[in-house]
Design a protein around this motif. Structure first.
Motif, PDB file in Angstrom:
ATOM      1  N   THR A  34       0.836  -1.197   0.000  1.00 25.07           N
ATOM      2  CA  THR A  34       0.000   0.000   0.000  1.00 25.07           C
ATOM      3  C   THR A  34       0.873   1.251   0.000  1.00 25.07           C
ATOM      4  N   ARG A  35       0.901   1.899  -1.140  1.00 21.58           N
ATOM      5  CA  ARG A  35       1.685   3.125  -1.276  1.00 21.58           C
ATOM      6  C   ARG A  35       0.819   4.320  -1.655  1.00 21.58           C
ATOM      7  N   THR A  36      -0.314   4.070  -2.271  1.00 20.45           N
ATOM      8  CA  THR A  36      -1.176   5.149  -2.752  1.00 20.45           C
ATOM      9  C   THR A  36      -2.591   4.963  -2.223  1.00 20.45           C
ATOM     10  N   GLN A  37      -3.399   6.009  -2.403  1.00 15.19           N
ATOM     11  CA  GLN A  37      -4.811   5.931  -2.029  1.00 15.19           C
ATOM     12  C   GLN A  37      -5.520   4.828  -2.807  1.00 15.19           C
ATOM     13  N   ASP A  38      -5.178   4.653  -4.096  1.00 13.70           N
ATOM     14  CA  ASP A  38      -5.814   3.604  -4.898  1.00 13.70           C
ATOM     15  C   ASP A  38      -5.454   2.217  -4.365  1.00 13.70           C
ATOM     16  N   ASP A  39      -4.218   2.046  -3.914  1.00 13.26           N
ATOM     17  CA  ASP A  39      -3.823   0.770  -3.288  1.00 13.26           C
ATOM     18  C   ASP A  39      -4.685   0.486  -2.068  1.00 13.26           C
ATOM     19  N   TYR A  40      -4.863   1.500  -1.237  1.00  7.18           N
ATOM     20  CA  TYR A  40      -5.625   1.323   0.002  1.00  7.18           C
ATOM     21  C   TYR A  40      -7.084   1.022  -0.311  1.00  7.18           C
ATOM     22  N   ALA A  41      -7.640   1.713  -1.299  1.00  4.84           N
ATOM     23  CA  ALA A  41      -9.065   1.617  -1.577  1.00  4.84           C
ATOM     24  C   ALA A  41      -9.440   0.357  -2.338  1.00  4.84           C
ATOM     25  N   THR A  42      -8.595  -0.077  -3.287  1.00  6.77           N
ATOM     26  CA  THR A  42      -9.019  -1.131  -4.214  1.00  6.77           C
ATOM     27  C   THR A  42      -8.071  -2.314  -4.340  1.00  6.77           C
ATOM     28  N   ALA A  43      -6.781  -2.162  -3.979  1.00  7.15           N
ATOM     29  CA  ALA A  43      -5.778  -3.205  -4.272  1.00  7.15           C
ATOM     30  C   ALA A  43      -5.840  -3.567  -5.752  1.00  7.15           C
ATOM     31  N   ARG A  44      -5.955  -2.569  -6.601  1.00  7.38           N
ATOM     32  CA  ARG A  44      -6.255  -2.758  -8.016  1.00  7.38           C
ATOM     33  C   ARG A  44      -5.273  -3.704  -8.709  1.00  7.38           C
ATOM     34  N   GLY A  45      -5.848  -4.755  -9.337  1.00  3.97           N
ATOM     35  CA  GLY A  45      -5.043  -5.693 -10.102  1.00  3.97           C
ATOM     36  C   GLY A  45      -4.054  -6.491  -9.281  1.00  3.97           C
ATOM     37  N   GLY A  46      -4.284  -6.605  -7.973  1.00  4.97           N
ATOM     38  CA  GLY A  46      -3.273  -7.208  -7.104  1.00  4.97           C
ATOM     39  C   GLY A  46      -3.437  -8.692  -6.821  1.00  4.97           C
ATOM     40  N   VAL A 105     -14.745  -0.809 -16.397  1.00  2.00           N
ATOM     41  CA  VAL A 105     -14.986   0.626 -16.271  1.00  2.00           C
ATOM     42  C   VAL A 105     -14.231   1.201 -15.081  1.00  2.00           C
ATOM     43  N   GLY A 106     -14.187   0.449 -13.979  1.00  4.84           N
ATOM     44  CA  GLY A 106     -13.462   0.934 -12.812  1.00  4.84           C
ATOM     45  C   GLY A 106     -11.994   1.166 -13.095  1.00  4.84           C
ATOM     46  N   ASP A 107     -11.359   0.231 -13.804  1.00  7.40           N
ATOM     47  CA  ASP A 107      -9.951   0.398 -14.155  1.00  7.40           C
ATOM     48  C   ASP A 107      -9.754   1.540 -15.141  1.00  7.40           C
ATOM     49  N   ARG A 108     -10.687   1.669 -16.068  1.00  3.40           N
ATOM     50  CA  ARG A 108     -10.561   2.675 -17.129  1.00  3.40           C
ATOM     51  C   ARG A 108     -10.675   4.084 -16.584  1.00  3.40           C
ATOM     52  N   PHE A 109     -11.591   4.285 -15.640  1.00  2.36           N
ATOM     53  CA  PHE A 109     -11.820   5.617 -15.094  1.00  2.36           C
ATOM     54  C   PHE A 109     -11.121   5.827 -13.753  1.00  2.36           C
ATOM     55  N   GLY A 110     -10.515   4.781 -13.207  1.00  3.31           N
ATOM     56  CA  GLY A 110      -9.873   4.897 -11.901  1.00  3.31           C
ATOM     57  C   GLY A 110     -10.865   4.975 -10.758  1.00  3.31           C
ATOM     58  N   GLY A 179      -2.873  -1.686   6.201  1.00  4.40           N
ATOM     59  CA  GLY A 179      -2.846  -2.441   4.956  1.00  4.40           C
ATOM     60  C   GLY A 179      -4.008  -2.240   4.024  1.00  4.40           C
ATOM     61  N   GLY A 180      -5.123  -1.630   4.480  1.00  6.02           N
ATOM     62  CA  GLY A 180      -6.239  -1.337   3.605  1.00  6.02           C
ATOM     63  C   GLY A 180      -6.775  -2.551   2.879  1.00  6.02           C
ATOM     64  N   SER A 181      -7.109  -2.380   1.605  1.00 10.74           N
ATOM     65  CA  SER A 181      -7.731  -3.451   0.815  1.00 10.74           C
ATOM     66  C   SER A 181      -6.820  -4.652   0.632  1.00 10.74           C
ATOM     67  N   HIS A 182      -5.523  -4.425   0.521  1.00 10.83           N
ATOM     68  CA  HIS A 182      -4.608  -5.564   0.400  1.00 10.83           C
ATOM     69  C   HIS A 182      -4.692  -6.450   1.639  1.00 10.83           C
ATOM     70  N   ALA A 183      -4.663  -5.833   2.815  1.00  9.71           N
ATOM     71  CA  ALA A 183      -4.769  -6.613   4.057  1.00  9.71           C
ATOM     72  C   ALA A 183      -6.144  -7.263   4.162  1.00  9.71           C
ATOM     73  N   ASP A 184      -7.173  -6.544   3.756  1.00  8.08           N
ATOM     74  CA  ASP A 184      -8.534  -7.073   3.772  1.00  8.08           C
ATOM     75  C   ASP A 184      -8.626  -8.355   2.945  1.00  8.08           C
ATOM     76  N   ASN A 264     -16.278  -3.429  -4.733  1.00  9.44           N
ATOM     77  CA  ASN A 264     -14.885  -2.986  -4.840  1.00  9.44           C
ATOM     78  C   ASN A 264     -13.893  -4.146  -4.928  1.00  9.44           C
ATOM     79  N   LYS A 265     -14.358  -5.373  -4.628  1.00  7.40           N
ATOM     80  CA  LYS A 265     -13.482  -6.534  -4.789  1.00  7.40           C
ATOM     81  C   LYS A 265     -13.159  -6.782  -6.267  1.00  7.40           C
ATOM     82  N   PHE A 266     -14.081  -6.419  -7.168  1.00  8.56           N
ATOM     83  CA  PHE A 266     -13.859  -6.664  -8.588  1.00  8.56           C
ATOM     84  C   PHE A 266     -12.645  -5.889  -9.113  1.00  8.56           C
ATOM     85  N   PHE A 267     -12.371  -4.743  -8.519  1.00 11.14           N
ATOM     86  CA  PHE A 267     -11.218  -3.949  -8.971  1.00 11.14           C
ATOM     87  C   PHE A 267      -9.897  -4.666  -8.710  1.00 11.14           C
ATOM     88  N   ALA A 268      -9.877  -5.579  -7.744  1.00 12.23           N
ATOM     89  CA  ALA A 268      -8.619  -6.172  -7.284  1.00 12.23           C
ATOM     90  C   ALA A 268      -8.126  -7.328  -8.145  1.00 12.23           C
TER      91      ALA A 268
END
Length: 518
Positions: A34-46, A105-110, A179-184, A264-268
């Motif tokens: 977790t380094r950014t707000q997006d990491d905390y919120a979504t764990a995007r693509g992780g 759409v979530g990935d495309r628009f952030g 850890g936010g979403s990654h820890a979740d 928000n799990k779909f973003f991950a």
């Protein structure tokens, strides 16, 4: 019995210590990612499909599945099986509608939350704010999970309920704030695997008629006549008053997928190519876990006496299993409860950090939502919100509710009613208009408030059984939301074609330099 309880508590505290070490380790791994707000919120693509599928199924199941629904079965008998077996089918049908497009759409628009997704999908800051404010009702859902954890601490570990809910809150904060979403997701994946094992044990105990003379048939025979497997409806029970309200229970759960802590799990997930495997595994696991209701039926057949029905599963373990195994399973169920509470807390934290601050307040003041300083402030707001939301939920359940399943639906029913049309219809019908989405959102939530929330808050008596049945009133809200979204779109102007192309048909550049639709 007191000596047995003491032994279980001793083992339970030992297993809890191991569990705390485990979640601290997973929380640290989440913190490293977790380094950014997006990491905390979504764990995007992780995450890959398996870990995310287990995490999703664990989040869906929650303390309601492992304590609330067995509690209903203890008090109502086999009728509770309709709830247990219908709800996951509805949820995973809903997931088929929205998962892939939400990811794309979530990935495309952030997008960093489902309210944010709706705002981006419809180019509507107003809809984003409305969805964020309604999502605050998730606090009721968190309250139900904290309550379940409190009963687990009291039954298995011998800790007073009032202290146990504070310990549960502290456990959540141990890893979520960092850890936010990654820890979740990391902790939920492990907890999902444990939950499968607990469910299999309950199914085995029921199938063998554990502790009841005559086996499985003896279980049915030991129940009161209105609780047996040939008893389906009860006019005096608002949840199962007739077949129509049971059907509405199914309808309402199709819209359950719109819950922000699930979407928000779909973003991950790493990519849409993993989506089919993710949906298949999560559906299979998710449909199996509600078989936990059989434990409530078995406990009633055994004649276990208990003040609060929601505590029947831990008491079933205490009464029937060796102390060491009862303690382990009790802590395992505690982990199941935590697996939903953490996702809910993250979802609410994003209402403040992303939906209201980064995507609403900052643009209103003329700032840039993508500015690095804004993102860092949003990250800190996320972490502080996590603390405040957890403390608020604990304080709210100092006096425990009667049924966990009913409490959590006081809040999420309104979210289902409001979100369903704009979210579900809007994901597969491109022509859905902004006007239709906003109108359906407001009207459907208003209908749910009139039918269910108003009577719950004592404003007026209401219409039985809908005033006492959140599933039925949510189902009506779902139908109204979807119908209004579709019909109003027929008579209002759709969004610009350029925006719809960006949402549904993004241009993809191939290796030879040509372009094509995704």
């Amino acid at each position: 019995m007191a000596e047995v309880g003491s032994t279980i508590a001793t083992w339970g505290w030992g297993f809890l210590a191991v569990y705390v070490v485990l979640i601290l380790g997973l929380g640290y791994l989440g913190y490293q990612r977790t380094r950014t707000q997006d990491d905390y919120a979504t764990a995007r693509g992780g995450f890959g499909f398996l870990a995310l599928a287990l995490a999703y199924a664990a989040t869906v199941a929650s303390g309601s599945t492992f304590m609330g629904i067995p509690g209903m079965a203890y008090g109502m008998g086999f009728k509770a099986g309709y709830y247990a077996m219908i709800y996951p089918i509805g949820i995973y049908i809903g997931m088929l509608f929205v998962a892939r497009i939400t990811k794309k759409v979530g990935d495309r628009f952030g997008s960093q939350s489902i309210p944010d997704f709706l705002g981006d999908r419809y180019q509507s800051p107003l809809l984003r704010v409305l969805a964020a404010l309604v999502a605050l009702f998730l606090l009721f859902y968190i309250m139900s999970q904290i309550t379940a954890a409190g009963w687990m601490f009291e039954t298995i570990l011998g800790l007073d309920y009032g202290i146990g809910i504070w310990v549960a809150g502290a456990l959540l904060l141990l890893y979520l704030t960092a850890g936010g979403s990654h820890a979740d997701i990391l902790t939920d994946a492990v907890q999902g695997a444990i939950m499968i094992g607990v469910t299999l044990l309950i199914v085995f105990m029921f199938a063998t008629g554990w502790g009841v003379e005559g086996g499985m048939s003896g279980v049915n025979a030991a129940l009161p006549s209105d609780m047996g497997w040939d008893s389906h409806t009860d006019p005096e029970n608002p949840t199962f008053a007739n077949w129509w309200v049971i059907f509405l229970l199914f309808i309402a759960h199709i819209g359950f997928t719109a819950q922000p802590h699930l979407g928000n799990k779909f973003f991950a997930i790493k990519g849409t190519e993993y989506m089919k495997k993710f949906m298949t595994v999560s559906a299979v696991v998710g449909i199996a876990l509600p078989l936990m209701f059989l434990g409530g039926v078995l406990g009633r057949a055994q004649g276990i006496q208990i003040d609060n029905p929601d505590a029947i599963i831990p008491m079933l373990f205490v009464e029937n299993l060796p102390a060491v195994l009862a303690a382990f399973l009790g802590v395992a169920i505690l982990s199941a409860i935590i697996s939903t509470a953490d996702g809910l807390i993250i979802a609410i934290s994003q209402i403040f950090a992303n939906d209201l601050y980064r995507k609403t307040y900052v643009p209103w003041k003329g700032g840039d939502p993508t500015d690095e300083r804004v993102n860092q402030r949003a990250l800190w707001i996320s972490r502080l919100s996590t603390v405040f939301v957890t403390i608020a939920a604990v304080i709210a359940v100092m006096t425990p509710p009667q049924y966990l399943s009913i409490l959590l639906w006081v809040g999420i029913g309104g979210i289902i009613a409001a979100y369903s049309g704009p979210y579900l219809v809007g994901t597969f019908r491109e022509e859905t208009s902004k006007t239709a989405a906003i109108t359906a959102f407001v009207v459907a939530f208003g209908v749910y408030f009139v039918i269910h929330l108003g009577p719950q808050f004592g404003l007026y008596e209401g219409w039985y059984p809908y005033n006492e049945n959140p599933f039925a009133s949510s189902g009506i809200g779902f139908i109204i939301s979807c119908v209004l979204t579709y019909v109003i779109s027929k008579f209002t102007e759709p969004l610009p074609t350029s925006h719809l192309n960006k949402v549904f048909r993004p241009e993809r550049v191939s290796p030879d330099g040509s372009t094509s639709d995704d």
